[in-house]
Design a protein around this motif. Structure first.
Motif, PDB file in Angstrom:
ATOM      1  N   THR A 634       0.904  -1.437   0.160  1.00 47.68           N
ATOM      2  CA  THR A 634      -0.178  -0.109   0.033  1.00 47.68           C
ATOM      3  C   THR A 634       0.954   1.396  -0.018  1.00 47.68           C
ATOM      4  O   THR A 634       0.467   2.492   0.027  1.00 47.68           O
ATOM      5  CB  THR A 634      -0.924  -0.176   1.195  1.00 47.68           C
ATOM      6  N   ARG A 635       2.257   1.186   0.222  1.00 49.86           N
ATOM      7  CA  ARG A 635       2.974   2.241  -0.148  1.00 49.86           C
ATOM      8  C   ARG A 635       3.255   2.688  -1.531  1.00 49.86           C
ATOM      9  O   ARG A 635       3.361   3.887  -2.014  1.00 49.86           O
ATOM     10  CB  ARG A 635       4.337   1.950   0.302  1.00 49.86           C
ATOM     11  N   VAL A 637       1.823   4.364  -3.896  1.00 52.98           N
ATOM     12  CA  VAL A 637       0.457   5.277  -3.813  1.00 52.98           C
ATOM     13  C   VAL A 637       0.316   5.653  -5.493  1.00 52.98           C
ATOM     14  O   VAL A 637      -0.775   6.523  -5.544  1.00 52.98           O
ATOM     15  CB  VAL A 637       0.601   6.363  -2.765  1.00 52.98           C
ATOM     16  N   LYS A 656      -4.794  -0.479   4.854  1.00 53.36           N
ATOM     17  CA  LYS A 656      -4.389   0.818   4.184  1.00 53.36           C
ATOM     18  C   LYS A 656      -4.684   0.859   2.847  1.00 53.36           C
ATOM     19  O   LYS A 656      -4.055   1.649   2.284  1.00 53.36           O
ATOM     20  CB  LYS A 656      -2.891   1.042   4.648  1.00 53.36           C
ATOM     21  N   ASP A 659      -4.920   3.982   0.995  1.00 59.70           N
ATOM     22  CA  ASP A 659      -3.706   5.054   0.550  1.00 59.70           C
ATOM     23  C   ASP A 659      -3.354   4.974  -0.966  1.00 59.70           C
ATOM     24  O   ASP A 659      -2.927   6.146  -1.275  1.00 59.70           O
ATOM     25  CB  ASP A 659      -2.336   4.457   1.484  1.00 59.70           C
ATOM     26  N   GLY A 661      -4.516   6.059  -3.391  1.00 58.57           N
ATOM     27  CA  GLY A 661      -5.494   6.783  -3.679  1.00 58.57           C
ATOM     28  C   GLY A 661      -6.035   7.158  -5.281  1.00 58.57           C
ATOM     29  O   GLY A 661      -6.778   7.911  -5.606  1.00 58.57           O
ATOM     30  N   SER A 680     -10.986   1.598   4.508  1.00 57.97           N
ATOM     31  CA  SER A 680     -10.564   2.638   3.854  1.00 57.97           C
ATOM     32  C   SER A 680     -10.682   2.547   2.197  1.00 57.97           C
ATOM     33  O   SER A 680     -10.250   3.376   1.388  1.00 57.97           O
ATOM     34  CB  SER A 680      -8.915   2.721   4.104  1.00 57.97           C
ATOM     35  N   SER A 683     -12.454   5.210   0.283  1.00 56.36           N
ATOM     36  CA  SER A 683     -11.716   6.390  -0.008  1.00 56.36           C
ATOM     37  C   SER A 683     -10.951   6.405  -1.288  1.00 56.36           C
ATOM     38  O   SER A 683     -10.474   7.112  -1.807  1.00 56.36           O
ATOM     39  CB  SER A 683     -10.801   6.700   1.080  1.00 56.36           C
ATOM     40  N   ARG A 746      -9.993   9.898   9.431  1.00 53.51           N
ATOM     41  CA  ARG A 746      -9.098   9.829   8.324  1.00 53.51           C
ATOM     42  C   ARG A 746      -9.283  10.513   7.070  1.00 53.51           C
ATOM     43  O   ARG A 746      -8.411  11.314   6.384  1.00 53.51           O
ATOM     44  CB  ARG A 746      -8.910   8.179   7.860  1.00 53.51           C
ATOM     45  N   LEU A 750      -7.081  13.703   5.348  1.00 52.05           N
ATOM     46  CA  LEU A 750      -6.735  13.572   4.165  1.00 52.05           C
ATOM     47  C   LEU A 750      -6.989  14.992   3.334  1.00 52.05           C
ATOM     48  O   LEU A 750      -6.280  15.372   2.714  1.00 52.05           O
ATOM     49  CB  LEU A 750      -7.568  12.419   3.373  1.00 52.05           C
ATOM     50  N   GLN A 753      -4.677  17.566   4.276  1.00 53.88           N
ATOM     51  CA  GLN A 753      -3.206  17.454   3.579  1.00 53.88           C
ATOM     52  C   GLN A 753      -3.066  17.962   2.486  1.00 53.88           C
ATOM     53  O   GLN A 753      -3.773  17.852   1.548  1.00 53.88           O
ATOM     54  CB  GLN A 753      -2.881  15.916   3.529  1.00 53.88           C
TER      55      GLN A 753
END
Ligand SMILES: *[C@@H]1O[C@H](CO)[C@@H](O)[C@H](O)[C@H]1NC(C)=O
Ligand SMILES: *[C@@H]1O[C@H](CO)[C@@H](O)[C@H](O)[C@H]1NC(C)=O
Ligand SMILES: *[C@@H]1O[C@H](CO)[C@@H](O)[C@H](O)[C@H]1NC(C)=O
Ligand SMILES: *[C@@H]1O[C@H](CO)[C@@H](O)[C@H](O)[C@H]1NC(C)=O
Ligand SMILES: *[C@@H]1O[C@H](CO)[C@@H](O)[C@H](O)[C@H]1NC(C)=O
Ligand SMILES: *[C@@H]1O[C@H](CO)[C@@H](O)[C@H](O)[C@H]1NC(C)=O
Ligand SMILES: *[C@@H]1O[C@H](CO)[C@@H](O)[C@H](O)[C@H]1NC(C)=O
Ligand SMILES: *[C@@H]1O[C@H](CO)[C@@H](O)[C@H](O)[C@H]1NC(C)=O
Ligand SMILES: *[C@@H]1O[C@H](CO)[C@@H](O)[C@H](O)[C@H]1NC(C)=O
Ligand SMILES: *[C@@H]1O[C@H](CO)[C@@H](O)[C@H](O)[C@H]1NC(C)=O
Ligand SMILES: *[C@@H]1O[C@H](CO)[C@@H](O)[C@H](O)[C@H]1NC(C)=O
Ligand SMILES: *[C@@H]1O[C@H](CO)[C@@H](O)[C@H](O)[C@H]1NC(C)=O
Length: 804
Positions: A634-635, A637, A656, A659, A661, A680, A683, A746, A750, A753
């Motif tokens: 899930t890193r 992104v 996650k 993440d 997205g 999640s 999202s 969350r 988001l 951010q």
């Protein structure tokens, strides 16, 4: 690029510089005029000179010896001022005291968008005025029209408005003297005024490249009887070509490519153009209608008529063009067999583009000049490929034809004797894709050691990749997709260290995935090994490929777990800047080769080319992968498409997942995943394709606009409930309340951010492109002239990029 314009420029700069040197050197005992010296010092005071280029302009010393100054060696008067590069500030009117100044060159400076000072119109001795690329905007002061001696004016690369007003403000006595007028890349619009243009009777060069000038080319062009070069490349000129151009007896370069011209062009248009050498007219919808026996009054070097209507046959008169070396007649509706004279004739060409026609017959050309470019793609040529004189081709594109048989003679036996195994800076492109070629890829690739691009996809090749592939140390792109190749990948492939794009998919390659991929291909950006027989574990060394954006290992027999280090694919996790090797534009000489890749996303195949550099995709589907989906994944992104379907994955969907997205397509179907859907997932606002079917997932489908708009089939054969499925949830299917609250938090975070809006924008753009891409690229290979489509896409793309 077709740009003879810059050649003229370079010549002028060299001429100016060399004359500057010769004047100054002969001038040892001469002191310059004191009044002019003071004027220059005053002029310097107002300039910004960050690189201190005018350091020798000081109180002492002979100003004739200063940087950029040329004096008359008898009188000491300043004649020329050459101050190109990196100056800024203001232009002081003290220049007016240089009463003999005949050459003023302020090109390549940055005057920060000021107007051209009107006092320049009072420098009455000026013969040559070059203010190009200096950051001038706004108006051209009408005083420039007072320069009665002016022969050469270059105002290119600034920013003006209506071409008619610009010309009007030059129409004083300048109009009588002017020989060279250059207004390239100025965002000029409007029409060329007929009456005004005709007044510039002494023009030798008129260059208006890359503006937005519209409406037809005026009839009065024919009055410019000294015109040698007319350049309106890339404008919006429409209507038909005026017959009056036939009167331009001195015209050598006629450059009208990429406009909106239409209608017929006949013998009359060329009646008296006896001096014509280069006719660049590609990218218009013109039709050539000359009588069959027509003999043109000119001998051309270059003839560019791409996208004209020339058919049904290649015009006969071309064969009498005995010095023609550059012929481009792509997409011109010519069909049938090329005339018999053509093969012999083609020996004089170093650039031929006859792609995108309906031509057939055997290999129709003779390649005799080294480093030449021959594009015969997208026709119906057939038969076998003959030996060619030398492998020092620049570009040989034979793709999208019906060539058949073995390529051994072609690759290994060279007409002109063995290839000199000489390293040179030039690199070549060989594209034989989409033909009916068969047999093995012969083991003589050492003959082709300059290859930058080798495309052999969609043929019937069998056997292994020959070990001589290792000689291709310059190779950037290797496409072997959809053949019948087998065996392990040769370890010599490690020598191809510059590879960017490797597509070996849809073959029968086997063995384990080599560990050395990770160490050897440090620039690799696209790797497609899908639909082969690879087995064994995925080596974690692969994770060292920090530029990898597209990895396809689907439809193999890979086993073991998905390495946790997959989360380390930097280019899938972080936005790369455009100068890294992942920008898939391969250039050789003045020609750029657009890479492409065929990928599956959202259950469909897409071909990406111009947009390839925006695509981030991971596909491990249809293997025997075990264990859990590593949370580390899930890193990644920047992934737009993730496909892990048809494996034996267990455990829960990573919590996650939200993440990622930018995900538009997520396929985890046909595994043994269990547990509830992580909240999640709601999202993933760009998700348009989701497949979670055939798992053991349970509980309520989280609520989001995106998830409920999907088809129920995304979720079937699980124990899921709630919309879009028909099954209602029972009380026990409620989400644990804590989780729902956490989710709201969350999302709140988001939005706060700072990066969120940016990624939303990019995500939109990419989504938009994937849709447009599917519209444009889902056409079967053989019926489109495929690279041409990209031009339209590229234009639209640049609009989008500007918009964001
Ligand atoms: C011109 O400048 C060079 C060095 O900058 C110097 O050697 C030469 O003597 C100068 N000539 C004159 C005429 O001042
Ligand atoms: C320099 O000045 C002299 C005297 O006025 C003139 O004859 C000559 O043509 C000039 N040379 C140049 C290159 O302008
Ligand atoms: C031109 O030179 C004269 C005499 O040295 C001086 O008075 C005048 O200010 C100068 N003009 C400019 C615009 O520098
Ligand atoms: C032409 O010159 C006039 C007067 O100097 C000015 O008002 C006008 O804006 C100029 N037009 C252009 C296109 O530069
Ligand atoms: C040229 O384009 C303009 C619009 O830009 C249009 O008004 C005009 O009718 C066109 N002329 C011809 C001859 O096609
Ligand atoms: C070509 O030149 C001849 C002789 O100069 C002239 O009579 C004829 O009208 C010209 N034709 C065209 C189309 O300009
Ligand atoms: C081929 O030429 C036609 C006619 O000029 C043009 O409309 C079309 O866009 C061209 N095709 C491609 C793919 O460029
Ligand atoms: C041949 O012409 C087409 C345009 O019709 C272009 O897309 C292609 O890149 C050209 N080929 C080469 C080798 O320049
Ligand atoms: C081919 O061209 C050469 C010269 O370019 C000529 O001597 C020869 O006769 C030509 N052959 C044919 C078959 O046209
Ligand atoms: C692929 O090669 C094998 C032999 O290696 C052969 O049996 C098979 O028919 C080939 N398939 C195709 C589609 O050419
Ligand atoms: C992945 O990156 C992390 C740090 O981001 C590093 O500690 C780890 O060693 C890397 N793993 C591999 C296999 O490269
Ligand atoms: C290719 O190399 C040859 C010899 O090294 C050189 O003459 C030629 O100009 C080069 N061509 C290009 C396009 O770099």
């Amino acid at each position: 690029m077709e740009n003879s314009n810059s050649v003229v420029m370079v010549f002028l700069i060299i001429f100016a510089t060399s004359s500057a040197i010769s004047f100054c050197n002969g001038n040892l005992d001469m002191l310059c005029n004191e009044n002019e010296r003071q004027a220059l010092l005053t002029f310097k005071q107002d300039l910004k000179d960050p690189m201190n280029q005018l350091s020798n302009w000081d109180e002492s010393g002979d100003c004739c010896n200063w940087t950029g100054i040329v004096c008359n060696k008898t009188t000491g008067h300043v004649l020329e001022l050459h101050l190109a590069n990196n100056l800024g500030g203001k232009i002081n009117p003290s220049l007016l005291n240089l009463t003999y100044l005949n050459y003023l060159d302020l090109t390549m400076n940055d005057f920060g968008g000021i107007q051209i000072p009107s006092f320049i119109g009072s420098l009455k001795s000026l013969i040559n005025l070059d203010l190009s690329n200096s950051g001038f905007t706004g108006i051209i002061p009408h005083q420039l029209g007072n320069l009665c001696m002016l022969k050469q004016l270059d105002l290119s690369d600034n920013n003006y408005a209506l071409v008619s007003e610009v010309l009007a403000n030059l129409s004083g006595c300048t109009v009588n003297s002017l020989e060279i007028l250059e207004l390239d890349r100025n965002q000029l619009s409007g029409q060329l005024p007929d009456e005004l243009l005709g007044q510039f009777r002494n023009l030798v060069v008129l260059s208006l490249t890359s503006n937005s000038i519209s409406d037809p080319i005026p009839e009065s062009l024919g009055k410019l009887s000294h015109l040698q070069m007319f350049d309106v490349f890339s404008n919006r000129l429409n209507g038909s070509l005026p017959e009056s151009i036939g009167q331009l007896a001195e015209l050598q370069i006629f450059y009208i490519s990429f406009n909106l011209l239409e209608g017929e062009v006949s013998d009359i248009h060329f009646a008296n153009i006896t001096s014509l050498e280069d006719l660049y007219a590609s990218g218009n919808s013109l039709t050539l209608k000359t009588s069959p026996a027509w003999l043109p009054p000119f001998q051309l070097h270059s003839l560019h008529l791409n996208s004209w209507n020339l058919g049904p046959e290649l015009p006969q008169w071309i064969q009498r063009q005995t010095v023609l070396s550059d012929l481009r007649v792509s997409n011109t509706s010519i069909s049938g067999r090329l005339p018999t004279w053509f093969k012999n004739f083609s020996a004089q060409l170093d650039f031929l583009n006859i792609s995108c026609n309906q031509l057939y017959g055997e290999f129709p050309v003779m390649i005799s000049l080294p480093y030449s470019v021959f594009d015969l793609s997208s026709n119906q040529f057939s038969g076998s490929l003959p030996p060619i004189p030398s492998t020092n081709v620049g570009i040989l594109d034979l793709s999208n034809n019906l060539f058949s048989g073995s390529i051994t003679d072609f690759m290994c036996y060279l007409n002109g004797g063995p290839n000199m195994l000489r390293k040179s800076d030039n690199s070549s492109i060989l594209s034989l894709g989409n033909n009916l070629l068969s047999g093995e890829i012969p083991n003589c690739l050492m003959n082709w050691n300059n290859l930058m691009v080798l495309h052999l996809e969609n043929n019937n090749f069998v056997g292994r990749i020959p070990s001589s592939m290792g000689y291709l140390s310059n190779l950037r792109s290797l496409h072997l997709r959809n053949n019948n190749l087998s065996g392990e990948l040769p370890s010599s492939l490690q020598n191809c260290k510059l590879l960017l794009n490797v597509d070996l998919s849809a073959n029968k390659f086997g063995g384990r995935l080599p560990q050395w991929f990770g160490a050897s291909f440090s620039n690799l950006s696209v790797l497609n090994l899908g639909s082969n027989n690879f087995h064994g574990d995925i080596p974690p060394e692969l994770c060292n490929l920090k530029y990898l954006r597209i990895l396809v290992l689907s439809h193999n027999q890979l086993s073991g777990e998905i390495p946790r280090c997959f989360g380390n694919f930097t280019a899938m996790a972080i936005l790369q800047n455009s100068s890294d090797p992942t920008s898939i534009m391969i250039s050789t000489g003045d020609w750029q080769f657009l890479e492409n890749a065929l990928l599956t996303s959202k259950g469909r195949q897409f071909e990406y080319s111009t947009l390839l550099k925006l695509v981030v995709n991971l596909d491990l589907s249809d293997n025997n992968l075990l264990g859990k989906i590593p949370e580390e994944l899930t890193r990644l992104v920047r992934l737009q498409s993730l496909n892990l379907s048809m494996n034996r994955l267990i455990g829960q969907i990573p919590s996650k997942i939200g993440d990622m997205g930018l995900l538009e397509s997520l396929d985890l179907s046909r595994n043994q995943l269990s547990g509830q859907l992580p909240p999640s997932i709601a999202s993933l606002s760009f998700l348009s394709h989701l497949n979670l079917s055939y798992n053991n997932l349970s509980g309520r489908i989280p609520t989001s606009t995106q998830l409920q708009s999907l088809d129920g089939s995304s979720f079937i054969v699980n124990q899921l409930c709630g919309p879009p499925l028909a099954q209602n949830c029972s009380e026990s299917d409620r989400m644990p309340p804590g989780v729902e609250e956490e989710e709201e938090d969350r999302e709140g975070n988001l939005l706060e951010q700072s990066g969120f809006h940016l990624s939303l924008g990019l995500g939109f753009a990419i989504g938009f492109w994937t849709v447009l891409g599917s519209l444009l690229f889902n056409t079967p290979w053989s019926i489109v002239c495929h690279r041409l489509l990209d031009i339209a896409v590229l234009k639209l793309y640049s609009i989008i990029v500007e918009y964001f």
